[in-house]
Design a protein around this motif. Structure first.
Motif, PDB file in Angstrom:
ATOM      1  N   LEU A 138       0.856  -1.173   0.000  1.00 54.05           N
ATOM      2  CA  LEU A 138       0.000   0.000   0.000  1.00 54.05           C
ATOM      3  C   LEU A 138       0.895   1.226   0.000  1.00 54.05           C
ATOM      4  O   LEU A 138       1.590   1.492   0.978  1.00 54.05           O
ATOM      5  N   GLY A 139       0.894   1.946  -1.120  1.00 56.75           N
ATOM      6  CA  GLY A 139       1.695   3.155  -1.226  1.00 56.75           C
ATOM      7  C   GLY A 139       0.912   4.358  -0.732  1.00 56.75           C
ATOM      8  O   GLY A 139      -0.064   4.240   0.004  1.00 56.75           O
ATOM      9  N   TYR A 140       1.342   5.521  -1.199  1.00 53.99           N
ATOM     10  CA  TYR A 140       0.735   6.767  -0.745  1.00 53.99           C
ATOM     11  C   TYR A 140      -0.418   7.220  -1.642  1.00 53.99           C
ATOM     12  O   TYR A 140      -1.055   8.221  -1.371  1.00 53.99           O
ATOM     13  N   GLY A 141      -0.666   6.490  -2.723  1.00 50.59           N
ATOM     14  CA  GLY A 141      -1.828   6.766  -3.552  1.00 50.59           C
ATOM     15  C   GLY A 141      -1.547   7.480  -4.860  1.00 50.59           C
ATOM     16  O   GLY A 141      -2.459   7.699  -5.646  1.00 50.59           O
ATOM     17  N   GLY A 142      -0.306   7.826  -5.129  1.00 48.42           N
ATOM     18  CA  GLY A 142       0.007   8.546  -6.369  1.00 48.42           C
ATOM     19  C   GLY A 142       0.253   7.647  -7.567  1.00 48.42           C
ATOM     20  O   GLY A 142       0.211   8.095  -8.712  1.00 48.42           O
ATOM     21  N   GLY A 143       0.563   6.386  -7.328  1.00 49.94           N
ATOM     22  CA  GLY A 143       0.828   5.453  -8.418  1.00 49.94           C
ATOM     23  C   GLY A 143       2.207   5.582  -9.044  1.00 49.94           C
ATOM     24  O   GLY A 143       2.510   4.911 -10.033  1.00 49.94           O
ATOM     25  N   PHE A 144       3.077   6.431  -8.490  1.00 49.17           N
ATOM     26  CA  PHE A 144       4.396   6.649  -9.076  1.00 49.17           C
ATOM     27  C   PHE A 144       5.221   5.361  -9.117  1.00 49.17           C
ATOM     28  O   PHE A 144       5.834   5.040 -10.124  1.00 49.17           O
ATOM     29  N   TYR A 145       5.256   4.640  -7.993  1.00 47.18           N
ATOM     30  CA  TYR A 145       6.077   3.423  -7.945  1.00 47.18           C
ATOM     31  C   TYR A 145       5.505   2.319  -8.824  1.00 47.18           C
ATOM     32  O   TYR A 145       6.256   1.615  -9.491  1.00 47.18           O
ATOM     33  N   ASP A 146       4.189   2.151  -8.838  1.00 44.72           N
ATOM     34  CA  ASP A 146       3.596   1.105  -9.676  1.00 44.72           C
ATOM     35  C   ASP A 146       3.955   1.330 -11.143  1.00 44.72           C
ATOM     36  O   ASP A 146       4.345   0.395 -11.843  1.00 44.72           O
ATOM     37  N   ARG A 147       3.858   2.559 -11.614  1.00 45.55           N
ATOM     38  CA  ARG A 147       4.212   2.850 -13.013  1.00 45.55           C
ATOM     39  C   ARG A 147       5.699   2.637 -13.258  1.00 45.55           C
ATOM     40  O   ARG A 147       6.100   2.092 -14.279  1.00 45.55           O
ATOM     41  N   PHE A 148       6.531   3.049 -12.305  1.00 53.18           N
ATOM     42  CA  PHE A 148       7.977   2.896 -12.447  1.00 53.18           C
ATOM     43  C   PHE A 148       8.377   1.415 -12.453  1.00 53.18           C
ATOM     44  O   PHE A 148       9.173   0.976 -13.295  1.00 53.18           O
ATOM     45  N   LEU A 149       7.826   0.638 -11.531  1.00 52.29           N
ATOM     46  CA  LEU A 149       8.202  -0.769 -11.388  1.00 52.29           C
ATOM     47  C   LEU A 149       7.832  -1.600 -12.611  1.00 52.29           C
ATOM     48  O   LEU A 149       8.516  -2.568 -12.935  1.00 52.29           O
ATOM     49  N   LYS A 150       6.787  -1.215 -13.314  1.00 49.49           N
ATOM     50  CA  LYS A 150       6.359  -1.944 -14.518  1.00 49.49           C
ATOM     51  C   LYS A 150       7.406  -1.890 -15.638  1.00 49.49           C
ATOM     52  O   LYS A 150       7.444  -2.756 -16.500  1.00 49.49           O
ATOM     53  N   ASN A 151       8.257  -0.865 -15.603  1.00 47.68           N
ATOM     54  CA  ASN A 151       9.252  -0.678 -16.670  1.00 47.68           C
ATOM     55  C   ASN A 151      10.590  -1.353 -16.397  1.00 47.68           C
ATOM     56  O   ASN A 151      11.477  -1.324 -17.241  1.00 47.68           O
ATOM     57  N   LEU A 152      10.749  -1.956 -15.234  1.00 53.91           N
ATOM     58  CA  LEU A 152      12.025  -2.594 -14.890  1.00 53.91           C
ATOM     59  C   LEU A 152      12.178  -3.935 -15.596  1.00 53.91           C
ATOM     60  O   LEU A 152      11.194  -4.551 -16.009  1.00 53.91           O
ATOM     61  N   LYS A 153      13.419  -4.388 -15.678  1.00 53.76           N
ATOM     62  CA  LYS A 153      13.634  -5.724 -16.236  1.00 53.76           C
ATOM     63  C   LYS A 153      12.992  -6.752 -15.313  1.00 53.76           C
ATOM     64  O   LYS A 153      12.822  -6.514 -14.106  1.00 53.76           O
ATOM     65  N   LYS A 154      12.620  -7.872 -15.873  1.00 50.54           N
ATOM     66  CA  LYS A 154      11.902  -8.910 -15.128  1.00 50.54           C
ATOM     67  C   LYS A 154      12.693  -9.414 -13.912  1.00 50.54           C
ATOM     68  O   LYS A 154      12.120  -9.757 -12.885  1.00 50.54           O
ATOM     69  N   GLN A 155      14.020  -9.449 -14.019  1.00 55.14           N
ATOM     70  CA  GLN A 155      14.868  -9.982 -12.953  1.00 55.14           C
ATOM     71  C   GLN A 155      15.075  -9.006 -11.799  1.00 55.14           C
ATOM     72  O   GLN A 155      15.627  -9.368 -10.762  1.00 55.14           O
ATOM     73  N   ALA A 156      14.684  -7.744 -11.964  1.00 54.90           N
ATOM     74  CA  ALA A 156      14.875  -6.762 -10.891  1.00 54.90           C
ATOM     75  C   ALA A 156      14.066  -7.192  -9.665  1.00 54.90           C
ATOM     76  O   ALA A 156      12.903  -7.546  -9.767  1.00 54.90           O
TER      77      ALA A 156
END
Length: 188
Positions: A138-156
């Motif tokens: 549960l983040g702070y509600g801005g969605g910044f991390y969810d959008r960022f994490l989707k772009n990482l390599k699968k192994q991250a």
């Protein structure tokens, strides 16, 4: 205490639980979390880490950043660009590379030459208000991390940093929410 499934209620409960920690307990827990991070095999094996810069009563990341730099790891931290454009990962060489934004949160200065490529990041340390052992965050509600994490390599590897009182039985997840791989806390 019975936890609610409603995200806004859970945010309020989790913020209050984190605020309840005394300064002495927080310092002690932060030192245990630092030790657990430094002993974590994924951290040890990483070349490049992405880590939030702690603010107010979040798990302190300043010592983790300093330690990672001393271990010659490449360290990048978030810079919020905008609600629309999300955030970038910016390499830093020291905490002195950071300055307070309008909210008082320490951020790096934007420099296009210091932007980390998503495919170079091995480990991400994510903030949050509450976590569960199934990867719910549960983040702070801005969605910044969810959008960022989707772009990482699968192994991250996505690691939540949390005080033990932030770990709950269940965090409600929506389709766009990205799960963490595991939690490092003051107990484990």
């Amino acid at each position: 205490m019975k936890m609610t499934n409603h995200k806004d209620d859970l945010r309020i409960i989790s913020k209050n639980k984190r605020k309840e920690l005394s300064t002495l307990d927080r310092k002690h827990y932060d030192s245990l979390i630092l030790e657990n991070v430094l002993n974590d095999q994924k951290f040890k094996d990483s070349n490049t880490i992405f880590i939030y810069v702690s603010y107010k009563d979040e798990v302190d990341t300043h010592e983790i950043i300093k330690s990672a730099l001393l271990l010659n790891k490449k360290v990048c931290v978030p810079l919020i660009i905008s609600k629309k454009d999300g955030m970038e990962a910016i390499y830093i060489n020291s905490l002195k590379d950071l300055e307070a934004n309008y909210m008082g949160i320490l951020e790096p200065k934007y420099n296009k030459d210091n932007v980390a490529k998503a495919e170079d990041i091995d480990v991400v340390f994510v903030p949050g208000l509450a976590f569960d052992t199934n990867g719910g965050r549960l983040g702070y509600g801005g969605g910044f991390y969810d959008r960022f994490l989707k772009n990482l390599k699968k192994q991250a590897v996505k690691i939540a940093l949390a005080y033990e009182n932030q770990i709950v039985d269940y965090v409600p997840m929506e389709p766009l929410d990205v799960k963490t791989d595991y939690i490092i806390s003051n107990k484990k």
